[in-house]
Write a protein that holds these residues in place. Structure first.
Motif, PDB file in Angstrom:
ATOM      1  N   GLN A 282       0.914  -1.415  -0.091  1.00 36.89           N
ATOM      2  CA  GLN A 282      -0.209   0.307  -0.210  1.00 36.89           C
ATOM      3  C   GLN A 282       0.972   1.291  -0.107  1.00 36.89           C
ATOM      4  O   GLN A 282       1.668   1.490   1.151  1.00 36.89           O
ATOM      5  CB  GLN A 282      -1.127   0.037   1.296  1.00 36.89           C
ATOM      6  N   ILE A 283       0.950   2.415  -0.521  1.00 39.20           N
ATOM      7  CA  ILE A 283       1.297   3.125  -0.951  1.00 39.20           C
ATOM      8  C   ILE A 283       0.641   4.012  -0.218  1.00 39.20           C
ATOM      9  O   ILE A 283      -0.602   4.710   0.257  1.00 39.20           O
ATOM     10  CB  ILE A 283       1.226   3.617  -2.561  1.00 39.20           C
ATOM     11  N   ALA A 284       1.657   4.917   0.551  1.00 45.32           N
ATOM     12  CA  ALA A 284       1.454   5.767   1.890  1.00 45.32           C
ATOM     13  C   ALA A 284       0.321   7.480   0.537  1.00 45.32           C
ATOM     14  O   ALA A 284       0.644   7.891  -0.323  1.00 45.32           O
ATOM     15  CB  ALA A 284       2.115   7.455   2.396  1.00 45.32           C
ATOM     16  N   PRO A 285      -0.860   8.584   1.411  1.00 42.31           N
ATOM     17  CA  PRO A 285      -1.057   8.831   1.218  1.00 42.31           C
ATOM     18  C   PRO A 285      -0.301  10.060   0.761  1.00 42.31           C
ATOM     19  O   PRO A 285       0.403  10.559   1.400  1.00 42.31           O
ATOM     20  CB  PRO A 285      -2.922   9.512   1.763  1.00 42.31           C
TER      21      PRO A 285
ATOM     22  N   GLY B  46       6.992   4.787  -0.458  1.00 44.59           N
ATOM     23  CA  GLY B  46       6.933   6.217  -1.366  1.00 44.59           C
ATOM     24  C   GLY B  46       6.761   7.517  -1.334  1.00 44.59           C
ATOM     25  O   GLY B  46       7.661   8.019  -2.166  1.00 44.59           O
ATOM     26  N   TYR B  47       7.491   7.873   0.362  1.00 42.25           N
ATOM     27  CA  TYR B  47       7.601   8.696   0.497  1.00 42.25           C
ATOM     28  C   TYR B  47       9.643   9.005   0.704  1.00 42.25           C
ATOM     29  O   TYR B  47      10.563   8.098   0.687  1.00 42.25           O
ATOM     30  CB  TYR B  47       7.522   8.881   2.189  1.00 42.25           C
ATOM     31  N   LEU B  48       9.824  10.698   0.039  1.00 45.86           N
ATOM     32  CA  LEU B  48      11.362  10.526   0.443  1.00 45.86           C
ATOM     33  C   LEU B  48      11.149  11.731   1.575  1.00 45.86           C
ATOM     34  O   LEU B  48      10.828  13.224   1.239  1.00 45.86           O
ATOM     35  CB  LEU B  48      11.611  11.236  -1.185  1.00 45.86           C
ATOM     36  N   ALA B  49      12.298  11.485   1.757  1.00 45.44           N
ATOM     37  CA  ALA B  49      12.684  11.844   3.046  1.00 45.44           C
ATOM     38  C   ALA B  49      14.462  12.741   3.392  1.00 45.44           C
ATOM     39  O   ALA B  49      15.189  11.796   2.968  1.00 45.44           O
ATOM     40  CB  ALA B  49      12.337  10.780   4.332  1.00 45.44           C
ATOM     41  N   MET B  50      14.692  13.867   4.237  1.00 46.97           N
ATOM     42  CA  MET B  50      15.961  14.054   4.882  1.00 46.97           C
ATOM     43  C   MET B  50      16.423  12.994   5.853  1.00 46.97           C
ATOM     44  O   MET B  50      16.218  13.205   6.932  1.00 46.97           O
ATOM     45  CB  MET B  50      16.048  15.366   4.240  1.00 46.97           C
TER      46      MET B  50
ATOM     47  N   ASP C   5       7.382   0.236   4.909  1.00 43.23           N
ATOM     48  CA  ASP C   5       7.203   0.567   6.426  1.00 43.23           C
ATOM     49  C   ASP C   5       8.007   0.368   7.141  1.00 43.23           C
ATOM     50  O   ASP C   5       9.286   0.532   7.063  1.00 43.23           O
ATOM     51  CB  ASP C   5       7.302  -0.729   7.402  1.00 43.23           C
ATOM     52  N   ALA C   6       7.917   2.334   7.569  1.00 44.75           N
ATOM     53  CA  ALA C   6       9.019   3.317   8.472  1.00 44.75           C
ATOM     54  C   ALA C   6       8.202   3.072   9.691  1.00 44.75           C
ATOM     55  O   ALA C   6       7.922   4.963  10.094  1.00 44.75           O
ATOM     56  CB  ALA C   6       9.068   4.260   7.559  1.00 44.75           C
ATOM     57  N   SER C   7       7.880   2.903  10.373  1.00 40.12           N
ATOM     58  CA  SER C   7       6.285   3.341  11.569  1.00 40.12           C
ATOM     59  C   SER C   7       7.176   3.429  12.693  1.00 40.12           C
ATOM     60  O   SER C   7       6.806   4.022  14.000  1.00 40.12           O
ATOM     61  CB  SER C   7       5.424   2.993  11.474  1.00 40.12           C
TER      62      SER C   7
ATOM     63  N   LEU D  88       9.132   2.552  -7.523  1.00 39.36           N
ATOM     64  CA  LEU D  88       9.020   1.522  -6.580  1.00 39.36           C
ATOM     65  C   LEU D  88       9.644  -0.042  -6.426  1.00 39.36           C
ATOM     66  O   LEU D  88      10.145  -0.349  -6.291  1.00 39.36           O
ATOM     67  CB  LEU D  88       7.666   1.344  -5.751  1.00 39.36           C
ATOM     68  N   PRO D  89       8.839  -0.280  -7.571  1.00 40.68           N
ATOM     69  CA  PRO D  89       9.096  -2.098  -7.833  1.00 40.68           C
ATOM     70  C   PRO D  89      11.458  -2.318  -8.045  1.00 40.68           C
ATOM     71  O   PRO D  89      11.729  -3.215  -7.546  1.00 40.68           O
ATOM     72  CB  PRO D  89       8.942  -2.195  -9.232  1.00 40.68           C
TER      73      PRO D  89
END
Length: 291
Positions: free
Chosen positions: A88-91, A214-218, A236-238, A255-256
């Motif tokens: 599932q891709i995050a919104p 799907g998120y891009l972060a620093m 998962d990055a919870s 993403l693949p």
């Protein structure tokens, strides 16, 4: 006729001879035991040498040995442990309080640059719109969309570094695959996780920030230490606290590529802290293009 005195002396001599015989037997036994011990030690050493020479020992041949490599040395490494990647891709994210249409950013000098780079101008930076970016990598192309509404100063820096060629021919140095932290980290030209552009800037986070596929972060080394390193969240990055600036998204079609890298696993060189290691499938960013 034998006197009492003579009998006592005869008995004394007999006792002395018996004691001497016992001492002689004791000495012979000790000598025999010592010889036996030496023979046993020599036999054990010889057995160990033979065992190793035949390849049964735990010690490998010397590096300059003329012996052919063992079958184990040529065997294919065992497959990486299965990685459970959420599909599932995050919104898309939206800040609780929007930035004004433009902001002023501060890029302060911070250490030695891993590669020559100039900080971007920080006055009147747009906080509206997006910037499409393509990462050409050895694992496949990764397309991203940078979101100025989320993090204008971060996007401004990333676009500037990309246009300077700062990310070209650099490796993604860290992969994590454990539940709660599934990311691929890149952006350090040294490939060690310690390099940066020679400047840093403030976080653009908020308390309600959460992370997902799907998120891009620093990446950072603490509050307000952003530089050039970033991570792409493929799963998962919870486990992450809201301390890492999200500044864009990886397109679903890309993403693949990250999934493929993740399923190959990492070498564990950074376990247990900070975790993960170099990707078993090496990922080199050959070029970054900003549309």
């Amino acid at each position: 006729m034998t006197t009492n005195q003579q009998r006592r002396e005869a008995a004394k001599r007999k006792l002395q001879r018996q004691q001497e015989r016992r001492n002689d037997r004791s000495k012979r036994r000790k000598k025999t035991a010592a010889i036996t011990a030496v023979v046993v030690v020599v036999a054990v050493v010889a057995a160990v040498v033979l065992f190793s020479t035949l390849g049964g020992g735990s010690t490998p041949p010397a590096a300059n040995s003329a012996a052919p490599p063992s079958t184990a040395a040529n065997a294919t490494p065992p497959p990486a442990a299965p990685v459970n990647i959420p599909t599932q891709i995050a919104p898309p994210l939206k800040r609780p309080t929007a930035f004004p249409a433009s902001v002023n950013c501060t890029y302060k000098p911070d250490g030695q640059a891993a590669r020559p780079a100039q900080a971007p101008p920080g006055a009147n930076v747009s906080a509206r719109g997006t910037a499409p970016v393509a990462l050409a990598t050895s694992a496949g192309q990764i397309d991203m969309t940078l979101d100025r509404d989320l993090a204008p100063c971060t996007v401004n820096s990333f676009v500037s570094l990309a246009k300077q060629g700062y990310f070209n021919n650099t490796s993604c140095h860290r992969l994590t695959t454990s539940p709660g932290l599934q990311v691929l980290q890149c952006g350090d030209p040294t490939g060690t996780g310690s390099g940066g552009p020679g400047y840093s800037f403030a976080d653009e986070t908020y308390p309600q920030l959460t992370y997902g596929r799907g998120y891009l972060a620093m990446a950072n080394a603490g509050p307000n230490t952003n530089g050039s390193q970033f991570f792409m969240i493929y799963g998962d990055a919870s486990a992450l606290t809201p301390d890492y600036t999200v500044f864009g998204y990886i397109t679903p079609a890309s993403l693949p590529v990250l999934d493929k890298v993740a399923k190959a696993g990492d070498d564990g060189s950074l376990d247990p802290n900070p975790g993960g290691g170099k990707p078993n499938m090496a990922v080199t960013i050959t070029k970054v293009t900003v549309s």
